[in-house]
Design a protein around this motif. Structure first.
Motif, PDB file in Angstrom:
ATOM      1  N   THR A   1      44.411 -51.261  14.214  1.00 60.76           N
ATOM      2  CA  THR A   1      44.785 -52.379  13.349  1.00 60.76           C
ATOM      3  C   THR A   1      45.677 -51.889  12.214  1.00 60.76           C
ATOM      4  O   THR A   1      45.890 -50.688  12.053  1.00 60.76           O
ATOM      5  CB  THR A   1      43.547 -53.047  12.715  1.00 60.76           C
ATOM      6  OG1 THR A   1      43.019 -52.181  11.704  1.00 60.76           O
ATOM      7  CG2 THR A   1      42.476 -53.364  13.748  1.00 60.76           C
ATOM      8  N   ASN A   2      46.135 -52.823  11.412  1.00 67.24           N
ATOM      9  CA  ASN A   2      46.856 -52.498  10.179  1.00 67.24           C
ATOM     10  C   ASN A   2      45.934 -52.583   8.971  1.00 67.24           C
ATOM     11  O   ASN A   2      46.405 -52.589   7.833  1.00 67.24           O
ATOM     12  CB  ASN A   2      48.036 -53.461   9.983  1.00 67.24           C
ATOM     13  CG  ASN A   2      49.104 -53.271  11.044  1.00 67.24           C
ATOM     14  OD1 ASN A   2      49.336 -52.149  11.505  1.00 67.24           O
ATOM     15  ND2 ASN A   2      49.750 -54.355  11.444  1.00 67.24           N
ATOM     16  N   ILE A   3      44.648 -52.654   9.208  1.00 67.00           N
ATOM     17  CA  ILE A   3      43.674 -52.787   8.126  1.00 67.00           C
ATOM     18  C   ILE A   3      43.393 -51.418   7.515  1.00 67.00           C
ATOM     19  O   ILE A   3      43.080 -50.457   8.220  1.00 67.00           O
ATOM     20  CB  ILE A   3      42.351 -53.404   8.631  1.00 67.00           C
ATOM     21  CG1 ILE A   3      42.612 -54.800   9.195  1.00 67.00           C
ATOM     22  CG2 ILE A   3      41.303 -53.430   7.528  1.00 67.00           C
ATOM     23  CD1 ILE A   3      41.425 -55.386   9.951  1.00 67.00           C
ATOM     24  N   THR A   4      43.529 -51.339   6.209  1.00 68.74           N
ATOM     25  CA  THR A   4      43.205 -50.126   5.460  1.00 68.74           C
ATOM     26  C   THR A   4      42.127 -50.468   4.448  1.00 68.74           C
ATOM     27  O   THR A   4      42.224 -51.481   3.741  1.00 68.74           O
ATOM     28  CB  THR A   4      44.449 -49.573   4.723  1.00 68.74           C
ATOM     29  OG1 THR A   4      45.450 -49.267   5.701  1.00 68.74           O
ATOM     30  CG2 THR A   4      44.118 -48.329   3.925  1.00 68.74           C
ATOM     31  N   TYR A   5      41.096 -49.651   4.412  1.00 72.19           N
ATOM     32  CA  TYR A   5      40.027 -49.828   3.433  1.00 72.19           C
ATOM     33  C   TYR A   5      40.053 -48.672   2.442  1.00 72.19           C
ATOM     34  O   TYR A   5      40.188 -47.506   2.831  1.00 72.19           O
ATOM     35  CB  TYR A   5      38.645 -49.822   4.117  1.00 72.19           C
ATOM     36  CG  TYR A   5      38.341 -51.061   4.901  1.00 72.19           C
ATOM     37  CD1 TYR A   5      38.087 -52.273   4.261  1.00 72.19           C
ATOM     38  CD2 TYR A   5      38.289 -51.023   6.293  1.00 72.19           C
ATOM     39  CE1 TYR A   5      37.805 -53.414   4.988  1.00 72.19           C
ATOM     40  CE2 TYR A   5      37.991 -52.164   7.018  1.00 72.19           C
ATOM     41  CZ  TYR A   5      37.755 -53.356   6.360  1.00 72.19           C
ATOM     42  OH  TYR A   5      37.472 -54.486   7.085  1.00 72.19           O
TER      43      TYR A   5
ATOM     44  N   ASP B   1      38.885 -55.940  20.970  1.00 73.09           N
ATOM     45  CA  ASP B   1      40.099 -56.118  21.774  1.00 73.09           C
ATOM     46  C   ASP B   1      41.093 -54.962  21.652  1.00 73.09           C
ATOM     47  O   ASP B   1      42.078 -54.912  22.374  1.00 73.09           O
ATOM     48  CB  ASP B   1      40.781 -57.450  21.440  1.00 73.09           C
ATOM     49  CG  ASP B   1      41.286 -57.537  20.014  1.00 73.09           C
ATOM     50  OD1 ASP B   1      40.834 -56.762  19.149  1.00 73.09           O
ATOM     51  OD2 ASP B   1      42.147 -58.402  19.748  1.00 73.09           O
ATOM     52  N   LYS B   2      40.831 -54.019  20.765  1.00 75.86           N
ATOM     53  CA  LYS B   2      41.717 -52.860  20.587  1.00 75.86           C
ATOM     54  C   LYS B   2      41.066 -51.551  21.043  1.00 75.86           C
ATOM     55  O   LYS B   2      41.674 -50.485  20.935  1.00 75.86           O
ATOM     56  CB  LYS B   2      42.114 -52.710  19.115  1.00 75.86           C
ATOM     57  CG  LYS B   2      42.795 -53.922  18.513  1.00 75.86           C
ATOM     58  CD  LYS B   2      44.186 -54.074  19.038  1.00 75.86           C
ATOM     59  CE  LYS B   2      44.848 -55.230  18.297  1.00 75.86           C
ATOM     60  NZ  LYS B   2      46.089 -55.616  18.840  1.00 75.86           N
ATOM     61  N   ALA B   3      39.833 -51.627  21.525  1.00 76.59           N
ATOM     62  CA  ALA B   3      39.119 -50.418  21.953  1.00 76.59           C
ATOM     63  C   ALA B   3      39.718 -49.908  23.260  1.00 76.59           C
ATOM     64  O   ALA B   3      39.747 -50.624  24.254  1.00 76.59           O
ATOM     65  CB  ALA B   3      37.637 -50.719  22.114  1.00 76.59           C
ATOM     66  N   ASP B   4      40.185 -48.665  23.243  1.00 73.64           N
ATOM     67  CA  ASP B   4      40.788 -48.101  24.446  1.00 73.64           C
ATOM     68  C   ASP B   4      39.729 -47.443  25.338  1.00 73.64           C
ATOM     69  O   ASP B   4      38.549 -47.383  24.993  1.00 73.64           O
ATOM     70  CB  ASP B   4      41.906 -47.116  24.086  1.00 73.64           C
ATOM     71  CG  ASP B   4      41.421 -45.916  23.281  1.00 73.64           C
ATOM     72  OD1 ASP B   4      40.192 -45.637  23.237  1.00 73.64           O
ATOM     73  OD2 ASP B   4      42.282 -45.239  22.684  1.00 73.64           O
ATOM     74  N   GLU B   5      40.181 -46.955  26.473  1.00 75.03           N
ATOM     75  CA  GLU B   5      39.262 -46.377  27.462  1.00 75.03           C
ATOM     76  C   GLU B   5      38.512 -45.174  26.884  1.00 75.03           C
ATOM     77  O   GLU B   5      37.319 -45.016  27.102  1.00 75.03           O
ATOM     78  CB  GLU B   5      40.046 -45.962  28.713  1.00 75.03           C
ATOM     79  CG  GLU B   5      39.154 -45.462  29.820  1.00 75.03           C
ATOM     80  CD  GLU B   5      39.940 -45.150  31.088  1.00 75.03           C
ATOM     81  OE1 GLU B   5      39.393 -44.394  31.909  1.00 75.03           O
ATOM     82  OE2 GLU B   5      41.063 -45.647  31.254  1.00 75.03           O
ATOM     83  N   LYS B   6      39.209 -44.331  26.134  1.00 71.15           N
ATOM     84  CA  LYS B   6      38.558 -43.157  25.544  1.00 71.15           C
ATOM     85  C   LYS B   6      37.427 -43.591  24.612  1.00 71.15           C
ATOM     86  O   LYS B   6      36.339 -43.030  24.645  1.00 71.15           O
ATOM     87  CB  LYS B   6      39.578 -42.311  24.787  1.00 71.15           C
ATOM     88  CG  LYS B   6      38.989 -41.062  24.192  1.00 71.15           C
ATOM     89  CD  LYS B   6      40.023 -40.239  23.451  1.00 71.15           C
ATOM     90  CE  LYS B   6      39.359 -39.031  22.830  1.00 71.15           C
ATOM     91  NZ  LYS B   6      40.220 -38.325  21.916  1.00 71.15           N
ATOM     92  N   TYR B   7      37.695 -44.580  23.786  1.00 75.46           N
ATOM     93  CA  TYR B   7      36.666 -45.064  22.862  1.00 75.46           C
ATOM     94  C   TYR B   7      35.483 -45.646  23.643  1.00 75.46           C
ATOM     95  O   TYR B   7      34.330 -45.347  23.334  1.00 75.46           O
ATOM     96  CB  TYR B   7      37.248 -46.124  21.917  1.00 75.46           C
ATOM     97  CG  TYR B   7      36.217 -46.653  20.959  1.00 75.46           C
ATOM     98  CD1 TYR B   7      35.931 -45.985  19.785  1.00 75.46           C
ATOM     99  CD2 TYR B   7      35.500 -47.809  21.256  1.00 75.46           C
ATOM    100  CE1 TYR B   7      34.952 -46.454  18.917  1.00 75.46           C
ATOM    101  CE2 TYR B   7      34.527 -48.280  20.402  1.00 75.46           C
ATOM    102  CZ  TYR B   7      34.261 -47.604  19.236  1.00 75.46           C
ATOM    103  OH  TYR B   7      33.285 -48.072  18.380  1.00 75.46           O
ATOM    104  N   MET B   8      35.777 -46.459  24.627  1.00 74.98           N
ATOM    105  CA  MET B   8      34.722 -47.106  25.411  1.00 74.98           C
ATOM    106  C   MET B   8      33.866 -46.095  26.181  1.00 74.98           C
ATOM    107  O   MET B   8      32.733 -46.376  26.530  1.00 74.98           O
ATOM    108  CB  MET B   8      35.314 -48.136  26.374  1.00 74.98           C
ATOM    109  CG  MET B   8      36.010 -49.304  25.666  1.00 74.98           C
ATOM    110  SD  MET B   8      34.937 -50.228  24.545  1.00 74.98           S
ATOM    111  CE  MET B   8      33.903 -51.095  25.717  1.00 74.98           C
ATOM    112  N   ASN B   9      34.412 -44.925  26.424  1.00 79.98           N
ATOM    113  CA  ASN B   9      33.688 -43.868  27.132  1.00 79.98           C
ATOM    114  C   ASN B   9      33.236 -42.744  26.196  1.00 79.98           C
ATOM    115  O   ASN B   9      33.067 -41.610  26.621  1.00 79.98           O
ATOM    116  CB  ASN B   9      34.563 -43.302  28.250  1.00 79.98           C
ATOM    117  CG  ASN B   9      34.739 -44.292  29.368  1.00 79.98           C
ATOM    118  OD1 ASN B   9      33.778 -44.830  29.884  1.00 79.98           O
ATOM    119  ND2 ASN B   9      35.980 -44.559  29.733  1.00 79.98           N
ATOM    120  N   PHE B  10      33.006 -43.069  24.916  1.00 82.66           N
ATOM    121  CA  PHE B  10      32.643 -42.058  23.918  1.00 82.66           C
ATOM    122  C   PHE B  10      31.411 -41.245  24.331  1.00 82.66           C
ATOM    123  O   PHE B  10      31.250 -40.088  23.941  1.00 82.66           O
ATOM    124  CB  PHE B  10      32.394 -42.701  22.543  1.00 82.66           C
ATOM    125  CG  PHE B  10      30.992 -43.225  22.376  1.00 82.66           C
ATOM    126  CD1 PHE B  10      30.010 -42.439  21.784  1.00 82.66           C
ATOM    127  CD2 PHE B  10      30.647 -44.487  22.845  1.00 82.66           C
ATOM    128  CE1 PHE B  10      28.704 -42.913  21.652  1.00 82.66           C
ATOM    129  CE2 PHE B  10      29.346 -44.956  22.725  1.00 82.66           C
ATOM    130  CZ  PHE B  10      28.374 -44.168  22.121  1.00 82.66           C
TER     131      PHE B  10
END
Length: 172
Positions: free
Chosen positions: A158-162, A43-52
């Protein structure tokens, strides 16, 4: 960058092409499979990512692969290897579809990437892995990698950090 197929005991690794994008995205954006990737959730994937994959066949900065079973041509996962400026250091990444977890395919895919990079002059290989990703840490250690340093990364969108380990493998 397009290259010849890499053939292992059970896998065929093919250069990633634009038509492979749906396979890759479906796996990377899966909540379970993509949990420890830096990639965004679906749900956070933008157009640039989707068109990698747009123009991926002409990109000469890295070698992205899609892996298929030799016997059935079923999609197993992805792997990539990126030569650094000195061409001695290569960074790799990989993702195995959950249908094929714990069957040795990750080890086989990574070894094929190392062999490929080595044949092109690579002598140091690195991989960044989330510390929480027990299975991936075990696979990379099995192949002789050792921890070079610790760090962290944010999951895109996201705010997730690993916390992560940067592993290295030095070959002569």
């Amino acid at each position: 960058m397009l290259t010849n197929d890499l053939i292992t005991e059970r896998l065929i690794l093919k250069s990633t092409r634009e038509e492979h994008a749906p396979l890759c995205l479906d796996m990377w954006l899966d909540d379970e499979i993509g949990k420890y990737l830096g990639d965004p959730p679906r749900d956070k994937a933008d157009e640039k990512y989707m068109n990698f994959a747009k123009g991926i066949e002409e990109d000469e900065t890295w070698y992205p692969f899609v892996a298929f079973l030799k016997d059935t041509n079923e999609f197993v996962g992805t792997g990539s290897i990126v030569p650094m400026e000195d061409k001695m250091h290569w960074d790799l990444g990989y993702c195995i579809h959950k249908k094929y977890w714990r069957q040795g395919y990750g080890t086989e895919l990574i070894q094929a990437l190392i062999d490929f990079g080595y044949a092109k002059g690579g002598r140091k290989f690195t991989a960044d892995i989330a510390q929480e990703n027990i299975a991936s840490n075990a696979v990379i250690k099995k192949l002789g990698f050792t921890i070079e340093k610790e760090g962290s990364f944010n999951k895109q969108g996201t705010n997730i950090t690993y916390d992560n380990y940067t592993y290295k493998l030095d070959l002569e």
